[in-house]
Design an enzyme around this catalytic site. Sequence first.
Site, PDB file in Angstrom:
ATOM      1  N   GLY A  37       0.734  -1.196   0.200  1.00 28.97           N
ATOM      2  CA  GLY A  37       0.225  -0.188  -0.140  1.00 28.97           C
ATOM      3  C   GLY A  37       0.818   1.201   0.001  1.00 28.97           C
ATOM      4  N   PRO A  48       4.668  -5.043  -0.774  1.00 30.63           N
ATOM      5  CA  PRO A  48       4.713  -3.963  -1.573  1.00 30.63           C
ATOM      6  C   PRO A  48       4.464  -4.344  -3.148  1.00 30.63           C
ATOM      7  CG  PRO A  48       6.910  -4.594  -1.296  1.00 30.63           C
ATOM      8  CD  PRO A  48       6.254  -5.531  -0.417  1.00 30.63           C
ATOM      9  N   GLY A  49       3.863  -3.535  -3.843  1.00 33.99           N
ATOM     10  CA  GLY A  49       3.748  -3.814  -5.218  1.00 33.99           C
ATOM     11  C   GLY A  49       4.023  -2.580  -6.270  1.00 33.99           C
ATOM     12  N   ARG A  50       3.144  -1.449  -5.858  1.00 35.97           N
ATOM     13  CA  ARG A  50       3.172  -0.295  -6.745  1.00 35.97           C
ATOM     14  C   ARG A  50       4.688   0.434  -6.441  1.00 35.97           C
ATOM     15  NH1 ARG A  50      -1.276   2.942  -7.929  1.00 35.97           N
ATOM     16  NH2 ARG A  50      -2.294   1.752  -6.378  1.00 35.97           N
ATOM     17  N   ARG A 108      -5.762   3.654 -15.496  1.00 38.23           N
ATOM     18  CA  ARG A 108      -5.768   4.334 -14.403  1.00 38.23           C
ATOM     19  C   ARG A 108      -6.450   5.665 -14.227  1.00 38.23           C
ATOM     20  NH1 ARG A 108      -2.170   5.730 -11.396  1.00 38.23           N
ATOM     21  NH2 ARG A 108      -3.095   5.103  -9.745  1.00 38.23           N
ATOM     22  N   TYR A 137      -9.806   5.651 -11.895  1.00 36.37           N
ATOM     23  CA  TYR A 137      -9.572   6.467 -10.686  1.00 36.37           C
ATOM     24  C   TYR A 137      -9.526   7.695 -10.929  1.00 36.37           C
ATOM     25  CZ  TYR A 137      -7.572   1.374  -9.460  1.00 36.37           C
ATOM     26  OH  TYR A 137      -7.495   0.423  -9.393  1.00 36.37           O
ATOM     27  N   CYS A 169     -13.935   4.519 -27.877  1.00 37.54           N
ATOM     28  CA  CYS A 169     -15.304   4.986 -27.971  1.00 37.54           C
ATOM     29  C   CYS A 169     -15.829   5.357 -26.647  1.00 37.54           C
ATOM     30  CB  CYS A 169     -16.085   4.320 -28.920  1.00 37.54           C
ATOM     31  SG  CYS A 169     -15.562   4.148 -30.585  1.00 37.54           S
ATOM     32  N   GLU A 170     -15.197   6.085 -25.652  1.00 31.32           N
ATOM     33  CA  GLU A 170     -15.703   6.264 -24.397  1.00 31.32           C
ATOM     34  C   GLU A 170     -15.008   7.844 -24.310  1.00 31.32           C
ATOM     35  OE1 GLU A 170     -17.056   4.340 -22.063  1.00 31.32           O
ATOM     36  OE2 GLU A 170     -17.140   2.478 -22.955  1.00 31.32           O
ATOM     37  N   TYR A 209      -0.013  -1.423 -12.100  1.00 31.80           N
ATOM     38  CA  TYR A 209      -1.181  -1.423 -12.404  1.00 31.80           C
ATOM     39  C   TYR A 209      -1.562  -0.835 -13.816  1.00 31.80           C
ATOM     40  CZ  TYR A 209      -1.296  -2.761  -7.426  1.00 31.80           C
ATOM     41  OH  TYR A 209      -1.313  -3.212  -6.361  1.00 31.80           O
TER      42      TYR A 209
HETATM   43  C1  LIG Z   1      -2.768  -4.975  -3.916  1.00 28.77           C
HETATM   44  C2  LIG Z   1      -2.300  -5.527  -2.602  1.00 28.77           C
HETATM   45  C3  LIG Z   1      -1.191  -5.279  -2.230  1.00 28.77           C
HETATM   46  C4  LIG Z   1       0.009  -4.481  -3.122  1.00 28.77           C
HETATM   47  O1  LIG Z   1      -0.482  -2.979  -2.984  1.00 28.77           O
HETATM   48  P1  LIG Z   1       0.445  -2.080  -3.233  1.00 28.77           P
HETATM   49  O2  LIG Z   1      -0.556  -0.662  -3.387  1.00 28.77           O
HETATM   50  O3  LIG Z   1       0.612  -2.028  -4.933  1.00 28.77           O
HETATM   51  O4  LIG Z   1       1.708  -2.140  -2.794  1.00 28.77           O
HETATM   52  C5  LIG Z   1      -0.760  -6.033  -1.182  1.00 28.77           C
HETATM   53  N1  LIG Z   1      -1.453  -6.928  -0.397  1.00 28.77           N
HETATM   54  C6  LIG Z   1      -2.523  -7.181  -0.796  1.00 28.77           C
HETATM   55  C7  LIG Z   1      -3.246  -8.017  -0.088  1.00 28.77           C
HETATM   56  C8  LIG Z   1      -3.216  -6.387  -1.939  1.00 28.77           C
HETATM   57  O5  LIG Z   1      -4.457  -6.637  -1.924  1.00 28.77           O
END
Ligand SMILES: *Cc1c(COP(=O)(O)O)cnc(C)c1O
Length: 417
Positions: free
Chosen positions: A239, A277-279, A315, A319, A347-348, A376
């Site tokens: 997150g 972590p992802g993002r 995105r 969002y 077409c949106e 994402y």
């Molecule tokens: C989406 C998600 C993440 C990654 O979130 P980021 O905002 O990309 O870091 C981690 N854990 C869970 C359970 C998620 O659903």
Amino acid sequence: MSDLGAEFVLYCEEAALPRLAERYGKPLYVYSAAMITQRYEAFDAAFRRIPHMICYSVKANSNLSILRLLAKKGCGFDVVSGGELERVLAADRKAASKVVFSGVGKTQEELTAALKVGILLFNVESESEMWTLAECAGRLRKTAPVALRVNPDVAAETHPYISTGLHKHKFGVPIGDARALYSKASGARYLKVCGVSVHIGSQITDVSAFGEALTRVAQLVRELRSEGHRIDYVDAGGGLGIAYETPSGEFPDYVAQYARALTTPLQGLDVRLLLEPGRSIVGPAGLLLTSVIYRKKNDGKRFLVVDAAMNDLIRPALYGAYHEIVPVVRHSGDAETEVVDVVGPVCETGDFFARDRELPEVQEGDLLAILDAGAYGMVLTSNYNTRPRPAEVLVTGKSAKVIRRRERVSDLLRAEE
Ligand SMILES: *Cc1c(COP(=O)(O)O)cnc(C)c1O
């Protein structure tokens, strides 16, 4: 940017973006391998004082080459589907023992597949799922390592679609119900309670929300231990947000603040911290390269119609997200700017990348880079309007490797009668 005579050309590492566009076509996702590795390493270093493991959130960008790059660094993985688990195993057979499995709707098939390969942890999100997992584990005579994902009822300042830590959200079990559930879980023969997990949302830039969530989790860990449960892991989820709009400070400093917010409440608890972590690992490491098809004016309002669309990067449409957009080639002496909408051909009306954005003037055929598109982006692409998905290239120094070939319309038609 580097100076080529009178031109300033945007690079990814040592690869000039116009060359990449020429070679691999547009729209094109371009990722920097060095940046992904550096961000992973900075993240890892920020938590060096506490036993921890980073389980990269596969859903942010699930390309096999990126998973492989991270696996080589010793990274674990957070998956939210059986498909993502298969990807991780395809990238690295040995990574199974570093996988945590999250998600509110895991099916019996998915749970069984994860049990068979022996993952590290199931983040269970409801009582029903807990009993289903116990049943699947019993059938295989294997013990399932379990953490309950608790919902701490903490508000995080982010877009409502990616906020997950309030009681009104579908995720996790209310933290107040957790003790009763842990006591049921510990009575189940094929479940082994071993952790508590939490994930309050995505793109959160105020780290104090994480501190608040972890304070509640730490309190729960103490209570659970006093009731005789063995809690080895705290999974703090993912997150951490990135700076889409304003250039931020250095990532190592920022992630250190985050680490402090998370670990302060855990002091003295002697747990192993899992992070998802992802993002924050891949977001800034990728861009979407596109070119201007048409310039267009409607009653004085200016549009740049580009060859990427909402199906390639959703995105902004989903969002209202902001992405920095920059011309790939600038000429010294160009000073003219204009206010434009950057839109795709779909077409949106929602098919836009920027609205009323002040940009340097560009011409038809010019290249634009949509920045911070590494997370994402590609994973949320679709074939809407029968648009084949873009290719992806991973840059290392001067070399670029196609890590997903461009889709063809024939790929799309093949699955249909
Ligand atoms: C989406 C998600 C993440 C990654 O979130 P980021 O905002 O990309 O870091 C981690 N854990 C869970 C359970 C998620 O659903």
